[in-house]
Design a protein around this motif. Sequence first.
Motif, short mmCIF file in Angstrom:
data_model
loop_
_atom_site.label_atom_id
_atom_site.label_comp_id
_atom_site.label_asym_id
_atom_site.label_seq_id
_atom_site.Cartn_x
_atom_site.Cartn_y
_atom_site.Cartn_z
N LEU A 138 7.37 69.98 84.15
CA LEU A 138 8.90 69.65 83.90
C LEU A 138 9.43 69.48 85.36
CD1 LEU A 138 9.78 71.90 81.05
CD2 LEU A 138 9.63 69.65 80.79
N THR A 139 9.76 68.08 85.56
CA THR A 139 10.34 67.80 86.76
C THR A 139 12.12 68.09 86.71
OG1 THR A 139 10.76 65.45 86.20
CG2 THR A 139 8.33 66.23 87.14
N THR A 140 12.59 67.73 87.78
CA THR A 140 14.09 67.71 87.64
C THR A 140 14.58 66.65 86.57
OG1 THR A 140 14.32 68.61 89.77
CG2 THR A 140 15.97 67.29 89.07
N GLU A 141 13.94 65.51 86.60
CA GLU A 141 14.20 64.34 85.93
C GLU A 141 14.00 64.48 84.51
OE1 GLU A 141 12.46 60.14 85.53
OE2 GLU A 141 14.07 59.98 86.85
N ASP A 142 12.88 65.57 84.04
CA ASP A 142 12.57 65.74 82.87
C ASP A 142 13.92 66.77 82.29
OD1 ASP A 142 10.30 64.27 83.12
OD2 ASP A 142 9.09 66.11 83.52
N VAL A 143 13.84 67.58 82.97
CA VAL A 143 15.16 68.71 82.59
C VAL A 143 16.34 67.89 82.26
CG1 VAL A 143 16.26 70.83 83.30
CG2 VAL A 143 13.94 70.40 83.55
N ALA A 144 16.90 67.05 83.39
CA ALA A 144 17.89 66.33 83.01
C ALA A 144 18.04 65.56 81.94
CB ALA A 144 18.20 65.31 84.20
N ALA A 145 16.84 65.03 81.25
CA ALA A 145 16.74 64.09 80.41
C ALA A 145 16.82 65.08 79.19
CB ALA A 145 15.37 63.54 80.28
N ALA A 146 16.31 66.13 78.99
CA ALA A 146 16.39 67.14 78.00
C ALA A 146 17.90 67.60 77.67
CB ALA A 146 15.44 68.34 78.24
N ARG A 147 18.52 67.88 79.06
CA ARG A 147 19.92 68.31 78.79
C ARG A 147 20.77 67.28 78.16
NH1 ARG A 147 21.22 73.32 78.11
NH2 ARG A 147 21.05 74.64 79.90
N LEU A 148 20.51 65.97 78.48
CA LEU A 148 21.44 64.87 77.97
C LEU A 148 20.94 64.52 76.52
CD1 LEU A 148 20.78 62.14 80.62
CD2 LEU A 148 23.16 63.46 80.44
N TYR A 149 19.69 64.82 76.14
CA TYR A 149 19.23 64.69 74.87
C TYR A 149 19.99 65.85 73.60
CZ TYR A 149 16.47 65.03 70.49
OH TYR A 149 16.13 65.09 69.12
N PHE A 150 19.88 66.89 74.14
CA PHE A 150 20.55 68.02 73.45
C PHE A 150 21.77 68.04 73.24
CE2 PHE A 150 16.09 69.96 74.27
CZ PHE A 150 15.59 70.02 73.13
N LYS A 151 22.59 67.77 74.39
CA LYS A 151 24.07 67.50 74.10
C LYS A 151 24.26 66.43 73.16
CE LYS A 151 28.02 65.78 76.98
NZ LYS A 151 28.31 65.47 78.46
N ALA A 152 23.56 65.08 73.23
CA ALA A 152 23.80 64.16 72.40
C ALA A 152 23.50 64.40 70.85
CB ALA A 152 23.29 62.76 72.92
N ASP A 153 22.38 65.13 70.89
CA ASP A 153 21.97 65.45 69.40
C ASP A 153 22.88 66.78 68.84
OD1 ASP A 153 19.75 65.84 67.46
OD2 ASP A 153 19.92 67.83 68.15
N SER A 154 23.53 67.51 69.57
CA SER A 154 24.54 68.26 69.14
C SER A 154 25.68 67.59 68.56
CB SER A 154 24.80 69.45 70.09
OG SER A 154 23.78 70.60 70.23
N ARG A 155 26.13 66.71 69.47
CA ARG A 155 27.41 66.01 69.39
C ARG A 155 27.53 65.14 68.12
NH1 ARG A 155 31.46 64.73 72.68
NH2 ARG A 155 30.17 65.09 74.49
N ALA A 156 26.27 64.82 67.95
CA ALA A 156 26.05 63.84 66.62
C ALA A 156 25.62 64.55 65.37
CB ALA A 156 24.71 62.78 66.82
#
Length: 233
Positions: A138-156
């Motif tokens: 898991l790279t820095t970019e992978d972790v950033a992508a996961a963070r963005l996804y879960f935030k958006a998923d929770s918001r939705a």
Amino acid sequence: MGNSKSTSPFANESEYPYQPARATDSRSPCPALNALANHGYLPRDGKNIPPEVLQRVLQEKMGLSWIATKSILRQAYKTVGHNGVLSLSDLCYHAPESIEHDGSLSRLDANLSNNKQGIFNQERFNKFLSFSKDGEYLTTEDVAAARLYFKADSRANNPQFIWNKDIEEAMWTEASILLHILGKHGRILIEDARLFFEQETFPQGWQKHPSFGVRERYSAVKALKSAARRLEK
């Protein structure tokens, strides 16, 4: 994984064997704190922990600086401390001012889990791992992508989604600490992540990195946010 030779009083790992939590033990939404309790660096029952104990362990075992640790603990004891102590499960407290928040990498939101946001969710964690581009790290970019996804998923999907600027900053700080604890050169071995999250233990031979302070946090958060901006374009 961490690779600096430790000079801390916790360096002899044989004195701190792994023991999974019992049903009566107190555990938090944070795998790092749970791992520390499972090894006995923190009280194994996870209960009635004074701030000076957490301060010492987070500095000496996890490599966080004095000021980084102090800022985390100040908020924790302010929101959930009782008579100068807290138990790990107290950190499950869910509110706009709490340390625990929606959009976790390994826990369901409070509103979507019947207030069991402290319990590890395998499906959610597997989704986190799926952001690895090579299936090994898991790279820095992978972790950033996961963070963005879960935030958006929770918001939705969470009608009681709680978010504010403090939670936003905490989201990136937590990710930077995760990369500091488990990472090497900005990436985390998938197998190390599995041990840390699924069993709440440390990888074999793990040692802390040098101190993670304000400068290191700023640099790591900046890298994560830069990756997030590239992904959002």
